[in-house]
Design a protein around this motif. Structure first.
Motif, PDB file in Angstrom:
ATOM      1  N   ALA A 122       0.843  -1.197   0.000  1.00 47.97           N
ATOM      2  CA  ALA A 122       0.000   0.000   0.000  1.00 47.97           C
ATOM      3  C   ALA A 122       0.878   1.247   0.000  1.00 47.97           C
ATOM      4  CB  ALA A 122      -0.922   0.020   1.215  1.00 47.97           C
ATOM      5  N   SER A 123       0.489   2.235  -0.798  1.00 50.07           N
ATOM      6  CA  SER A 123       1.226   3.487  -0.869  1.00 50.07           C
ATOM      7  C   SER A 123       1.237   4.172   0.496  1.00 50.07           C
ATOM      8  CB  SER A 123       0.572   4.404  -1.907  1.00 50.07           C
ATOM      9  OG  SER A 123       1.203   5.660  -1.942  1.00 50.07           O
ATOM     10  N   ILE A 124       2.391   4.765   0.856  1.00 44.98           N
ATOM     11  CA  ILE A 124       2.527   5.408   2.161  1.00 44.98           C
ATOM     12  C   ILE A 124       3.525   6.546   2.065  1.00 44.98           C
ATOM     13  CG2 ILE A 124       4.415   3.941   2.976  1.00 44.98           C
ATOM     14  CD1 ILE A 124       3.033   3.916   5.735  1.00 44.98           C
ATOM     15  N   GLN A 125       3.384   7.550   2.931  1.00 46.31           N
ATOM     16  CA  GLN A 125       4.324   8.655   2.974  1.00 46.31           C
ATOM     17  C   GLN A 125       5.668   8.175   3.506  1.00 46.31           C
ATOM     18  OE1 GLN A 125       2.742  11.960   5.184  1.00 46.31           O
ATOM     19  NE2 GLN A 125       0.716  11.756   4.265  1.00 46.31           N
ATOM     20  N   ALA A 126       6.743   8.765   2.979  1.00 45.11           N
ATOM     21  CA  ALA A 126       8.088   8.357   3.370  1.00 45.11           C
ATOM     22  C   ALA A 126       8.332   8.521   4.861  1.00 45.11           C
ATOM     23  CB  ALA A 126       9.126   9.151   2.571  1.00 45.11           C
ATOM     24  N   GLY A 127       7.811   9.616   5.442  1.00 47.58           N
ATOM     25  CA  GLY A 127       8.071   9.888   6.854  1.00 47.58           C
ATOM     26  C   GLY A 127       7.589   8.799   7.781  1.00 47.58           C
ATOM     27  N   GLY A 344      21.371  33.861  23.908  1.00 46.83           N
ATOM     28  CA  GLY A 344      20.480  34.110  25.018  1.00 46.83           C
ATOM     29  C   GLY A 344      19.046  34.403  24.653  1.00 46.83           C
ATOM     30  N   ARG A 345      18.718  34.361  23.356  1.00 46.90           N
ATOM     31  CA  ARG A 345      17.352  34.726  22.945  1.00 46.90           C
ATOM     32  C   ARG A 345      16.830  33.715  21.932  1.00 46.90           C
ATOM     33  NH1 ARG A 345      20.689  38.737  23.633  1.00 46.90           N
ATOM     34  NH2 ARG A 345      20.120  40.477  24.975  1.00 46.90           N
ATOM     35  N   ASP A 346      16.386  32.592  22.396  1.00 46.84           N
ATOM     36  CA  ASP A 346      15.912  31.557  21.487  1.00 46.84           C
ATOM     37  C   ASP A 346      14.488  31.826  21.041  1.00 46.84           C
ATOM     38  OD1 ASP A 346      17.757  29.524  20.799  1.00 46.84           O
ATOM     39  OD2 ASP A 346      17.852  28.989  22.905  1.00 46.84           O
ATOM     40  N   PHE A 347      14.255  31.621  19.794  1.00 45.73           N
ATOM     41  CA  PHE A 347      12.920  31.697  19.213  1.00 45.73           C
ATOM     42  C   PHE A 347      12.943  30.816  17.991  1.00 45.73           C
ATOM     43  CE2 PHE A 347      15.554  34.918  17.390  1.00 45.73           C
ATOM     44  CZ  PHE A 347      15.227  34.967  16.051  1.00 45.73           C
ATOM     45  N   GLY A 348      11.819  30.646  17.343  1.00 42.38           N
ATOM     46  CA  GLY A 348      11.822  29.749  16.195  1.00 42.38           C
ATOM     47  C   GLY A 348      10.461  29.579  15.590  1.00 42.38           C
ATOM     48  N   GLN A 349      10.159  28.345  15.202  1.00 39.40           N
ATOM     49  CA  GLN A 349       8.931  28.071  14.476  1.00 39.40           C
ATOM     50  C   GLN A 349       8.286  26.810  15.019  1.00 39.40           C
ATOM     51  OE1 GLN A 349       8.575  28.765  10.079  1.00 39.40           O
ATOM     52  NE2 GLN A 349       8.498  26.545  10.026  1.00 39.40           N
ATOM     53  N   LEU A 350       7.008  26.919  15.352  1.00 38.31           N
ATOM     54  CA  LEU A 350       6.231  25.781  15.838  1.00 38.31           C
ATOM     55  C   LEU A 350       5.299  25.323  14.723  1.00 38.31           C
ATOM     56  CD1 LEU A 350       5.196  23.925  18.148  1.00 38.31           C
ATOM     57  CD2 LEU A 350       3.534  25.735  18.679  1.00 38.31           C
ATOM     58  N   THR A 351       5.356  24.039  14.392  1.00 40.24           N
ATOM     59  CA  THR A 351       4.498  23.468  13.358  1.00 40.24           C
ATOM     60  C   THR A 351       3.647  22.364  13.964  1.00 40.24           C
ATOM     61  OG1 THR A 351       6.189  23.911  11.674  1.00 40.24           O
ATOM     62  CG2 THR A 351       4.433  22.374  11.095  1.00 40.24           C
ATOM     63  N   VAL A 352       2.341  22.519  13.856  1.00 39.33           N
ATOM     64  CA  VAL A 352       1.395  21.534  14.373  1.00 39.33           C
ATOM     65  C   VAL A 352       0.623  20.956  13.185  1.00 39.33           C
ATOM     66  CG1 VAL A 352      -0.580  21.123  15.886  1.00 39.33           C
ATOM     67  CG2 VAL A 352       1.191  22.768  16.553  1.00 39.33           C
ATOM     68  N   THR A 353       0.678  19.645  13.040  1.00 34.42           N
ATOM     69  CA  THR A 353       0.079  18.974  11.883  1.00 34.42           C
ATOM     70  C   THR A 353      -0.785  17.802  12.333  1.00 34.42           C
ATOM     71  OG1 THR A 353       2.002  19.536  10.509  1.00 34.42           O
ATOM     72  CG2 THR A 353       0.572  17.779   9.710  1.00 34.42           C
ATOM     73  N   ASP A 354      -1.896  17.602  11.658  1.00 28.87           N
ATOM     74  CA  ASP A 354      -2.744  16.436  11.873  1.00 28.87           C
ATOM     75  C   ASP A 354      -3.253  16.006  10.499  1.00 28.87           C
ATOM     76  OD1 ASP A 354      -4.425  14.442  12.666  1.00 28.87           O
ATOM     77  OD2 ASP A 354      -5.562  15.641  14.097  1.00 28.87           O
ATOM     78  N   ALA A 355      -2.460  15.186   9.822  1.00 31.51           N
ATOM     79  CA  ALA A 355      -2.731  14.829   8.425  1.00 31.51           C
ATOM     80  C   ALA A 355      -3.267  13.405   8.327  1.00 31.51           C
ATOM     81  CB  ALA A 355      -1.454  14.963   7.600  1.00 31.51           C
ATOM     82  N   THR A 356      -4.161  13.187   7.363  1.00 30.33           N
ATOM     83  CA  THR A 356      -4.683  11.849   7.092  1.00 30.33           C
ATOM     84  C   THR A 356      -4.527  11.520   5.621  1.00 30.33           C
ATOM     85  OG1 THR A 356      -6.911  12.717   6.746  1.00 30.33           O
ATOM     86  CG2 THR A 356      -6.363  11.964   8.966  1.00 30.33           C
ATOM     87  N   ASP A 357      -4.512  10.221   5.356  1.00 21.88           N
ATOM     88  CA  ASP A 357      -4.257   9.754   4.001  1.00 21.88           C
ATOM     89  C   ASP A 357      -4.980   8.423   3.800  1.00 21.88           C
ATOM     90  OD1 ASP A 357      -2.396  10.187   1.576  1.00 21.88           O
ATOM     91  OD2 ASP A 357      -1.982   8.111   2.122  1.00 21.88           O
ATOM     92  N   TRP A 358      -5.813   8.343   2.760  1.00 23.52           N
ATOM     93  CA  TRP A 358      -6.517   7.107   2.396  1.00 23.52           C
ATOM     94  C   TRP A 358      -6.056   6.661   1.014  1.00 23.52           C
ATOM     95  CZ3 TRP A 358     -10.077   4.447   5.413  1.00 23.52           C
ATOM     96  CH2 TRP A 358     -10.594   5.110   6.521  1.00 23.52           C
ATOM     97  N   THR A 359      -5.819   5.369   0.842  1.00 25.31           N
ATOM     98  CA  THR A 359      -5.504   4.848  -0.491  1.00 25.31           C
ATOM     99  C   THR A 359      -6.297   3.574  -0.743  1.00 25.31           C
ATOM    100  OG1 THR A 359      -3.648   3.378   0.110  1.00 25.31           O
ATOM    101  CG2 THR A 359      -3.137   5.713  -0.258  1.00 25.31           C
ATOM    102  N   HIS A 360      -6.654   3.361  -1.999  1.00 26.29           N
ATOM    103  CA  HIS A 360      -7.344   2.143  -2.430  1.00 26.29           C
ATOM    104  C   HIS A 360      -6.789   1.749  -3.795  1.00 26.29           C
ATOM    105  CE1 HIS A 360     -10.422   2.784   0.698  1.00 26.29           C
ATOM    106  NE2 HIS A 360     -10.364   4.060   0.341  1.00 26.29           N
TER     107      HIS A 360
END
Length: 806
Positions: A122-127, A344-360
Motif C-alpha cells: 500500500a502506498s505510504i508517505q516516506a516519513g 540568550g534569545r531563542d525563538f523559532g517556528q512551531l508546526t502543528v500537523t494532523d494529516a490523514t491519508d486514504w488509499t485504495h
C-alpha cells in the motif's frame, strides 16, 4: 586521505585473512562440489520471480541483512544500497529519499517524491517509514521510473517494505536486543500465534528504541540530545479457502526527540575570521542554541489486502489509512538556520500537523499465463490526503537600535494556517508477452487525474497568501525488452516516462510577494523520460552474479531546491506585538524552489560471489551525474552580476533592497549539478563463518561503505567534501538452527570525523527595531557555521533468540 587508505587496507586485509581459510575449506569439500547460491525472490513485477530474472535494477535488503548488520534505523539501509539517500527533513517533518542523481525535499515537493514508498503493497508517505525498523521481512529498492504496475508515478524509483506476515500453522517468535556505548538501546520482538491452524493466525510485534540522535550537545546550559521511539504492530491473516485470503495490519509508532544543531567556529575554516565567543571545533559536536529543537510525532497506520483466485486469475484489493500527528518546534528556522545565532534569545517556528491519508487499489492479474504466453496487470488507484498544519513563526523585536539589548520585548508571533486536500485517481495496465523461452517484451500505461485545493492564510491580517485549485491529468508509459542469451546471461533494455503534479511551496509567510518570488514558490508539473540498458549474468554454477546497468534520464520542470540555509529575500510580515498589527520588513532566508531542466547519466553495478558455504562477498556501486541545463534559480546576488555569490554574511535590508529592487529576491541562470550527494558510492560486504562443533558457528563479517567526493552547494566552497570510507566489523557465535546468536560490533572503526555539510555563511538572526518599523531591520551575524558530521564510533552488543516459525 591517510585514514581512508587505512580503512580500505583494513577491509582488504580482512578479506585476505578470510581467503586462505576459504581456500582450505573449498579444497576439503572437493574441487567439483557445487555451492548453491541463495536465490532472492522479489515481486517487482507483481509476481514472484528471482531477482536475476527481472529486467530492471532491484536492490534487496532481507530481514537477514538487517539483523546481521544491526541496521536499526530505516535510513541505515542506504549503507547497503549505493546511491540511495534517506533521511528526514531539516524541520523533522516528513521523510526525504533520493536516488539516481536528483534530490527530493519533502518541504518542496510535499508527498510527490522522486521515490515512492509502499508498506505491505500500500502506498505510504516516506516519513512514516523512515523511522526505527522492526519485524521486517524484506525491502526492495527498484530504480528507474515506476507507475504502470503499482500505486503512484515516480521518476527515480520505489521502495517496497514488507513486514513478516502471520504463519498459519506454527507458533513462533523472536527477541532482538542491542546496547551500545553511545547510549543506544534497542529491543524488538514478535510472537506468531495460529488461531485456527491453516485458517487464521495473529502476529504481534513491538519496539523500543533510544539513541542520542546526532550526538550534538549544547555548549550551555547542560543538556543531552535524545530520540525515543515506541511502536507496536498487530497483523492478522485469514484464509477461509484455498482461493481466498485476507490480511490486515495496524501499526502505532510514537517518536519524541530533542536535538541541537551542530556548529563550528568560522575561524576553524576561514583564516583570519573573527574569533568566536567560545571556540567550537566540528569535532566538539556542540550547538549554541539555548533551547533544543523538539519533535513529538505519532504515526498510526492501517493497511489491508484481499485476494481472490479464480480460473488462473487473481483479483486483489489493497487499501490503507494513515494518520500523522506532529508537534515540532525548530529553533530559529525562520532566519535560515536552526542554530540560532542571537545568544540568550531563542525563538523559532512551531508546526502543528494532523494529516490523514486514504488509499485504495483494485487490480486484476494472472496467476497462470494467458494462452501460455501473456502476463498482465490492470487496475485502478485512488488516494485522498488532507495535510492541514498551523505554522507559528517568531520574529525577534528590539527597541534598542544597533546594540544588542540585555532585555527585549516578547517575539512577535505570526500564525500561518495551511488547509486543503489532494485527490489522485488513476487507471493502469501492463502486459508482458513471452515469445519463446528466450525473448520477452513488456509495455504499460497509466492515466493520472490529480485534483488539489490549497489555502494559505495569516489570520491576524485576514491575509490570503494562497487560494488555488490546481487540476491536471497526464499519461505515463513504460516498455522493456528482455533476451535470455544463455540460461545464465540476460540482456535487457527499457524506457519509461513519469509525471509529478504542480507544487506550491509552504513555509514562506511573506505578505508582499513579487512576481519573481512567486515563481519560486509555485512550480509547474514535472515530466521526465528515462532510457536504460543492462546485463544480468550468473557464473560458476551460480556462485557468481554480475549485473551492470547504464541509464540516461531527462527532466522538464524539475523542482530544484537550493541547499544550505536558503536565499535571502525581503520579507514583509505581521508585527502582532502592536495594536492593531502592523507590517514590518526585514531580511529573511528561505529555501525557494525553481523549475529547471535536468539531464542525468549513470551506471550501476553489482557483484555477488559465494564460492563456498562458509564465505561470501558482495560489491555494489552506483554512479550518477545530473546537470541543470541553464535553469533559472533563486540566488544570492548582491553584486547583480547574474552569478550566485559565494558563501558570506547575511546582508542588511538596505543592501538587499539595492541588489533586488522591486523583485525582493535575485534570480540567476546556472548550469550546475542537480544532486547534492556524491555522484559515486559503493559498498563491500563479506562474511566468513567457521563451524565450532555440530551445533555452533563462529563468524566474522564486515561492511565497508565508500562515498566519493561531492560538492553540496556550488556557490559554497566551504562545504566541498573529499571522498571517505566507513568500516563496520561484526563477530559472534550462533546456533546452527538459528535459535540464538550473540554478536559484538563496532561501527565507524577508525572513528572518522568528517564534516558532511556546512552552511553557506555564518548563522544569523534578523531582528526588527520596533520604534523604526517598517524599515528598521537589522541582521546579527554570528561567528559560527552550521554543520553536520558522520556518526561517531559505536561499540555494541547484540543478542537474538528465536523459536518455532520465527
Amino acid at each position: 586521505m591517510k585514514t581512508n587508505h587505512l580503512i580500505a587496507c583494513s577491509g582488504l586485509i580482512s578479506l585476505a585473512w578470510a581467503y586462505p581459510a576459504f581456500a582450505q575449506s573449498a579444497q576439503s569439500e572437493g574441487a567439483s562440489a557445487r555451492v548453491e547460491s541463495e536465490e532472492i525472490v522479489v515481486e517487482a513485477r507483481r509476481k514472484q520471480e528471482s531477482v536475476q530474472d527481472v529486467p530492471t535494477v532491484v536492490n534487496v535488503v532481507t530481514s537477514d541483512t538487517l539483523a546481521k548488520l544491526n541496521l536499526r534505523q530505516f535510513s541505515d539501509i542506504s549503507t547497503v544500497v549505493p546511491g540511495l539517500s534517506l533521511g528526514t527533513s531539516s524541520t523533522g517533518i516528513g521523510g526525504n529519499a533520493s536516488v539516481r542523481g536528483v534530490n527530493f525535499d519533502v518541504l518542496a515537493s510535499g508527498n510527490n517524491g522522486t521515490v515512492e514508498f509502499y508498506f505491505n503493497d500500500a502506498s505510504i508517505q516516506a516519513g512514516a517509514l523512515i523511522q526505527s525498523v522492526f519485524d521486517i521481512g524484506q525491502i526492495e529498492v527498484l530504480r528507474g521510473p515506476q507507475g504502470t504496475l503499482r500505486g503512484r508515478a515516480s521518476p527515480s524509483g520505489s521502495v517496497t517494505v514488507t513486514t513478516h506476515r502471520p504463519d498459519l500453522y506454527d507458533y513462533g517468535g523472536y527477541g532482538n536486543f542491542t546496547a551500545t556505548d553511545m547510549g543506544g538501546y534497542n529491543a524488538n520482538a514478535a510472537v506468531n500465534i495460529p488461531l485456527i491452524k491453516g485458517v487464521a493466525a495473529l502476529r504481534i510485534a513491538g519496539l523500543y528504541d533510544e539513541n542520542r540522535s546526532t550526538f550534538v550537545k549544547p555548549a550551555t546550559p547542560p543538556g543531552k540530545p535524545i530520540s525515543k521511539t515506541e511502536a507496536y504492530r498487530i497483523s492478522l491473516r485469514v484464509e477461509p479457502t484455498s482461493s481466498l485470503q485476507f490480511d490486515v495490519m495496524y501499526q502505532h509508532l510514537h517518536l519524541k526527540a530533542r536535538r541541537w544543531e551542530q556548529v563550528e567556529s568560522l575561524s576553524e575554516v576561514i583564516p583570519g575570521a573573527a574569533a568566536s565567543p567560545l571556540f567550537i571545533s566540528a569535532k566538539d559536536r556542540l550547538g549554541i542554541a539555548d533551547l533544543p529543537s523538539t519533535q513529538n510525532q505519532t504515526y498510526d497506520t492501517v493497511n489491508w489486502q484481499a485476494r481472490y483466485a479464480f480460473a488462473g486469475q487473481q483479483l486483489v484489493y489493497v487499501g490503507s489509512y494513515n494518520r500523522f500527528q506532529s508537534n515540532i518546534f525548530n529553533t530559529g528556522t525562520n532566519n535560515g538556520d536552526s542554530a540560532n545565532a542571537f545568544p540568550g534569545r531563542d525563538f523559532g517556528q512551531l508546526t502543528v500537523t494532523d494529516a490523514t491519508d486514504w488509499t485504495h487499489e483494485l487490480r486484476l492479474q494472472n496467476e497462470t499465463r494467458v494462452f501460455d504466453m501473456f502476463d498482465y496487470v490492470v487496475g485502478g488507484f485512488y488516494r485522498r490526503s488532507t495535510p492541514p498544519s498551523d505554522i507559528t513563526t517568531d520574529t525577534f523585536l528590539t527597541a534598542f537600535g544597533n546594540a544588542l539589548p540585555a532585555a527585549t520585548p516578547n517575539p512577535a508571533k505570526t500564525l500561518v494556517q495551511r488547509r486543503g486536500r489532494a485527490i489522485e485517481k488513476s487507471l493502469f495496465g501492463n502486459v508482458t508477452a513471452h515469445l519463446g523461452d528466450s525473448f520477452e517484451i513488456s509495455g504499460g500505461v497509466r492515466y493520472i487525474s490529480f485534483d488539489e485545493t490549497k489555502r494559505l492564510t495569516i489570520p491576524a491580517f485576514n491575509a490570503v497568501l494562497q487560494d488555488i485549485h490546481p487540476s491536471s491529468n497526464a499519461w505515463i508509459y513504460s516498455a522493456s525488452v528482455k533476451y535470455q542469451v544463455t540460461p545464465d546471461i540476460m540482456a535487457y533494455a527499457s524506457t519509461g516516462s513519469s509525471w509529478r503534479p504542480q507544487i506550491d511551496v509552504v513555509g514562506n509567510s511573506d505578505l508582499q510577494r513579487s512576481a519573481l518570488e512567486t515563481s519560486f514558490l509555485q512550480v509547474l508539473p514535472e515530466t521526465s523520460k528515462s532510457y536504460e540498458a543492462g546485463v544480468k549474468s550468473s557464473w560458476f554454477d551460480r556462485r557468481l552474479n554480475v549485473n551492470v546497468t547504464g541509464f540516461h534520464q531527462t527532466f522538464k520542470n524539475y523542482p530544484y531546491r537550493a541547499p544550505g540555509a536558503g536565499v535571502y529575500f525581503i520579507n514583509t510580515s505581521a508585527n502582532t506585538a502592536t495594536t492593531p498589527p502592523t507590517l514590518v520588513q526585514g531580511v529573511s532566508a528561505f529555501n525557494f524552489v525553481s523549475a529547471v531542466p535536468i539531464e542525468i547519466n549513470g551506471v550501476e553495478a553489482e557483484i555477488q560471489f559465494r564460492p563456498s558455504s562458509r564465505f561470501n562477498l558482495g560489491v555494489n556501486a552506483a554512479y550518477s551525474l545530473g546537470k541543470i541545463q541553464n535553469g533559472l534559480i533563486p540566488c544570492n546576488d548582491l553584486n547583480s552580476d547574474g552569478t550566485p555569490d559565494g558563501a558570506g554574511s547575511a546582508p542588511s535590508l538596505t543592501d538587499l533592497r539595492a541588489a533586488t529592487g522591486s523583485n525582493d529576491i535575485s534570480g540567476c541562470r546556472v548550469s550546475t549539478r542537480s544532486g547534492f550527494n556524491s555522484p559515486f558510492s559503493a559498498n563491500i560486504q563479506s562474511e566468513y563463518n567457521l563451524p565450532l562443533d555440530d551445533r555452533l558457528d563462529a563468524y566474522v563479517r564486515g561492511l565497508f561503505t565508500f562515498t566519493g567526493a561531492s560538492q553540496g552547494d556550488p556557490t559554497n566552497s566551504y562545504d566541498n567534501i573529499s571522498s571517505y570510507g566507513l568500516l563496520n566489523l561484526y563477530t559472534g557465535v550462533r546456533a546452527h538452527d538459528g535459535s540464538w546468536e550473540i554478536s559484538a560490533f563496532v561501527k565507524n572503526v577508525a572513528n572518522l570525523e568528517k564534516v558532511l555539510t556546512r552552511s553557506n555563511g555564518p548563522t544569523f538572526t534578523a531582528y526588527r527595531e520596533v520604534a523604526q518599523a517598517p524599515t528598521g531591520s537589522r541582521v546579527f551575524n554570528s561567528s559560527y557555521f552550521a554543520v553536520s558530521m558522520t556518526q561517531p564510533r559505536e561499540f555494541g552488543l547484540n543478542l537474538r533468540v528465536a523459536f518455532g516459525s520465527r
